[in-house]
Write an enzyme that holds these catalytic residues in place. Structure first.
Site, mmCIF file in Angstrom:
data_model
loop_
_atom_site.group_PDB
_atom_site.id
_atom_site.type_symbol
_atom_site.label_atom_id
_atom_site.label_comp_id
_atom_site.label_asym_id
_atom_site.label_seq_id
_atom_site.Cartn_x
_atom_site.Cartn_y
_atom_site.Cartn_z
ATOM 1 N N ASP A 1 -57.226 -0.752 40.838
ATOM 2 C CA ASP A 1 -57.249 -2.280 40.743
ATOM 3 C C ASP A 1 -57.461 -3.115 41.300
ATOM 4 O OD1 ASP A 1 -54.744 -0.130 40.557
ATOM 5 O OD2 ASP A 1 -53.419 -1.670 41.547
ATOM 6 N N GLU B 1 -52.672 5.714 52.049
ATOM 7 C CA GLU B 1 -53.000 6.150 50.395
ATOM 8 C C GLU B 1 -54.841 5.731 50.543
ATOM 9 O OE1 GLU B 1 -51.286 2.018 49.572
ATOM 10 O OE2 GLU B 1 -52.010 1.676 47.345
#
Ligand code: GLC
Length: 445
Positions: A177, A409
């Site tokens: 992202d 994550e």
């Protein structure tokens, strides 16, 4: 594996199974991470299905079936399927308005952008893992045309020069992202200041997430796509962001190869096999010719809007090893670049961005931290070219990070830094970190 006894492996697998099972939803899909990511994401679902395949094949099938059910009539598969009205996430379905596209799914609300096409190689992995080959082949037969249609969608709508390389029109389509890759594109834009309430920063420390100004750019690109009702040709003409991404294209190539193998196994659809083979040849050639940067010794992103390579090295730069496209000489050069810049003994492999570059940020999402899915991709790529030592290092580093810090994550790649005891960042109990650790540990010798 050097450091792992059978007991340690089994304990880690048990913990990973708990993470996946806790994130599984009765509607038949799995959350990437509770709170932070409350819906179903495309490439997450693929990796998650791979984890399930090792202990609950029905769930693996269900995960894939749910995701592929949200396919649009034109073969497009969205990056998020909004199965519920969660208010813990922004931007949600009301912002994306995917129904503006005439061929959008009538059953599910979703975004109007996609993510890397992992399902070809995931179906092949399921076949390899399954004990009941007849049963899994039946499942593959039910699903494979949807995956094929998705590939055809990409080649027909996203390959504007007919060169076998498909574009992404939004940074969220890359899966990486807020990579520094996009910084120079942001510098060409001046989006409005949006007023909105961020949700991600109520789950995760803001220093580990993209900035508000970055979000303005992300939202503006969506607004451009909405203005043109998510029409691909118009997006290609007007989107300020139009990029050929080596990771996205490598995953497409890997999945093409898997589809060819699976159709061959099924003994059907010779026409589809021929189509894929023809595309595959073009894709491999263009990936090597257009996206390899000799000076950097790495694959790079290509900015189609401004017609130039983006000269930065990230973990995506090495992902062509996973596709099998590079020849032995290029593969060797890639591994040298990786080990020289990313592979020092003071860090874990593989940082998401060049640690020797001034834009490297060890805590911020895709601007430096280690991600387990990229590690899994690089591990398989390195192994397939015979770089066994480097492959094992990536696998061991992944296991060490998870063992030490938990199923986060993303992770700091620096072994020692001011607060090394807290090197796991972003969402906790993160599904693909758990799923891929299961796959690493269950790998047959
Ligand atoms: C983040 C990641 C993306 C992932 C999503 C859900 O947005 O950058 O790759 O799919 O989270 O886990």
């Amino acid at each position: 594996m050097r450091f792992y006894t059978i007991v340690m492996q089994e304990q880690l697998i048990d913990k990973a199974i708990k993470v996946l099972d806790n994130n599984f939803q009765e509607e038949g899909f799995t959350l990437p991470s509770k709170g932070l990511y409350p819906f179903q994401w495309k490439w997450d679902s693929g990796f998650i299905a791979l984890g399930f395949a090792h202990y609950n094949m029905d769930r693996a099938k269900k995960e894939i079936n749910t995701l592929l059910n949200a396919q649009w009539e034109n073969g497009f598969i969205p990056h998020i399927i909004f199965h519920s009205d969660s208010d813990t996430y922004f931007p949600g379905p009301d912002f994306h308005q995917s129904s503006l596209h005439p061929k959008a799914s009538k059953k599910y609300r979703s975004t109007g952008m996609t993510q890397p096409p992992v399902f070809g190689f995931i179906l092949q992995k399921l076949y390899d893992i399954a004990e009941d080959k007849k049963d899994i082949l039946q499942f593959i037969e039910q699903q494979i045309d949807k995956v094929y249609d998705n590939h055809m969608y990409f080649y027909e709508n996203r390959d504007i020069h007919n060169e076998g390389l498909v574009y992404i029109y939004h940074n969220w389509e890359s899966g990486t992202d807020n990579s520094p890759m996009w910084d120079d594109i942001w510098a060409t834009m001046d989006p409005p200041e949006y007023t909105f309430e961020r949700r991600d920063t109520s789950h995760v420390d803001a220093s580990q997430r993209p900035s508000k100004r970055e979000y303005d750019h992300y939202l503006y690109i969506i607004d451009v796509a909405k203005k043109y009702l998510y029409d691909d040709a118009k997006i290609a003409e007007h989107s300020p962001f139009l990029v050929q991404d080596p990771l996205f294209n490598s995953i497409l190539i890997k999945s093409n190869e898997a589809l060819i193998a699976l159709y061959t196994l099924l003994g059907t659809n010779n026409d589809k096999i021929q189509y894929l083979k023809a595309q595959q040849k073009k894709s491999i050639k263009s990936l090597n010719e257009k996206l390899f940067n000799k000076e950097l010794g790495a694959f790079v992103h290509y900015d189609l809007r401004n017609e130039e390579q983006i000269p930065y090295i990230s973990s995506s730069s090495f992902s062509p090893l996973f596709s099998g496209a590079p020849d032995a000489k290029i593969a060797k050069q890639l591994v040298e670049t990786m080990m020289n810049k990313f592979g020092g003994n003071d860090r874990y492999l593989c940082a998401s961005f060049d640690p020797t570059h001034e834009k490297f940020n060890p805590k911020k999402y895709w601007r430096g931290p280690v991600w387990i899915n990229l590690n899994w991709i690089l591990y398989h790529g390195l192994k397939s070219y015979g770089f066994i030592k480097e492959a094992n290092r990536i696998k061991e580093d992944s296991l060490k990070l998870i063992e030490k810090y938990g199923f986060f994550e993303y992770f700091d790649s620096r072994k020692i830094h001011p607060d090394s005891e807290k090197s796991g960042y972003g969402g906790d109990n993160f599904s693909w970190s758990a799923a891929l650790i299961i796959d690493f540990l269950k790998e047959k010798a």
